[in-house]
Design an enzyme around this catalytic site. Structure first.
Site, PDB file in Angstrom:
ATOM      1  N   HIS A  99      48.492  19.762  24.035  1.00  0.00           N
ATOM      2  CA  HIS A  99      47.109  19.731  24.517  1.00  0.00           C
ATOM      3  C   HIS A  99      46.176  19.254  23.407  1.00  0.00           C
ATOM      4  O   HIS A  99      46.398  19.525  22.224  1.00  0.00           O
ATOM      5  CB  HIS A  99      46.683  21.111  24.998  1.00  0.00           C
ATOM      6  CG  HIS A  99      45.398  21.104  25.763  1.00  0.00           C
ATOM      7  ND1 HIS A  99      44.168  21.083  25.131  1.00  0.00           N
ATOM      8  CD2 HIS A  99      45.140  21.077  27.092  1.00  0.00           C
ATOM      9  CE1 HIS A  99      43.217  21.065  26.041  1.00  0.00           C
ATOM     10  NE2 HIS A  99      43.777  21.055  27.241  1.00  0.00           N
ATOM     11  N   GLU A 162      44.741  13.822  30.377  1.00  0.00           N
ATOM     12  CA  GLU A 162      43.493  14.515  30.103  1.00  0.00           C
ATOM     13  C   GLU A 162      42.700  13.753  29.047  1.00  0.00           C
ATOM     14  O   GLU A 162      42.896  13.958  27.837  1.00  0.00           O
ATOM     15  CB  GLU A 162      43.767  15.935  29.605  1.00  0.00           C
ATOM     16  CG  GLU A 162      44.469  16.819  30.618  1.00  0.00           C
ATOM     17  CD  GLU A 162      44.505  18.271  30.166  1.00  0.00           C
ATOM     18  OE1 GLU A 162      43.918  19.109  30.859  1.00  0.00           O
ATOM     19  OE2 GLU A 162      45.096  18.547  29.112  1.00  0.00           O
TER      20      GLU A 162
END
Length: 243
Positions: A99, A162
């Site tokens: 992430h 993302e």
């Protein structure tokens, strides 16, 4: 056709609020037609201390439980780490890897690659997060993502696109940017990774899925899904697309 909907609580919810949220979401999944018949695949990623509770609450449903991170080490003298074999033994089936928030804290591509490998070896499906840090042309964004996908070469995998500049923003990235980037990302994936699901994350919430599907295979939700009613709305939207 399966639409994947995932939710991370990050570090927003307390222990008690997490338990309440998990109870409400798993009960929703237990009754939602789209989840029950498998057209919508739901996974939840609570904080690590809640994983055992999440597995227990999800028992008897199709909900998969994901860890928000996993160690690059399977076992050994690594204080504070949580190994993939331990997670698998607990009943966790997925692990978020790479992430942007962890990369910003110093996680390198080499570490991400090691985490992907150790997760797969333990039978977990890595959720590999990729995305460009600054807004750019979709082709350039896709190239950035493909470089990050180099952390994986084969095996079970889900990709979360993302764009870093959209994470935590007031609005998600424009639909035209997301669909163009994801289409280019798919075209560039190596043959061994062809067909892997790609979900979009980055200020994703209700009303977005219909603008991105079928370029994306689902959504990875954050703070908007901390309200279970918004989870219901997104599941309804996903089910309607597969009707």
């Amino acid at each position: 056709m399966t639409i994947h909907i995932g939710i991370s609580t990050k570090l927003y919810l307390s222990y008690r609020r997490s338990l309440d949220w998990l109870g409400r979401v798993t009960e929703l999944a237990r009754e939602h037609p789209g989840v029950v018949d498998g057209r919508v695949a739901l996974f939840v990623a609570p904080s690590t201390p809640l994983l055992e509770s999440a597995v227990r609450l999800a028992a008897g449903t199709r909900v998969r439980v994901a860890a928000q991170d996993v160690s690059r080490y399977a076992e050994g003298a690594h204080t504070g780490e949580t190994g993939a074999p331990l997670l698998a033994e607990l009943g966790v089936t997925m692990a978020e890897v790479g992430h942007a928030e962890r990369r910003a804290d110093g996680e390198t591509d080499a570490v991400v690659a090691a985490k992907v490998t150790v997760a797969q070896e333990a039978g977990l499906t890595p959720l590999l997060c990729v995305g460009e840090t600054t807004r750019c042309d979709p082709r350039e964004a896709a190239a950035w993502c493909l470089e990050q996908v180099g952390a994986a070469t084969t095996g079970p995998l889900m990709i979360a696109y993302e764009p870093v500049w959209a994470i935590g923003a007031a609005e998600p990235a424009p639909a035209s940017h997301v669909t163009a980037t994801v289409d280019a990302l798919r075209d560039g994936l190596p043959g061994a990774l062809a067909g892997r699901p790609i979900v979009y994350g980055g200020s994703a919430g209700p009303g977005l899925l219909g603008r991105l599907h079928p370029s994306v295979d689902g959504l990875f939700l954050g703070r908007f899904a901390h309200d279970p009613e918004n989870v219901r709305r997104v599941l309804d939207e996903a089910a309607a697309l597969t009707a």
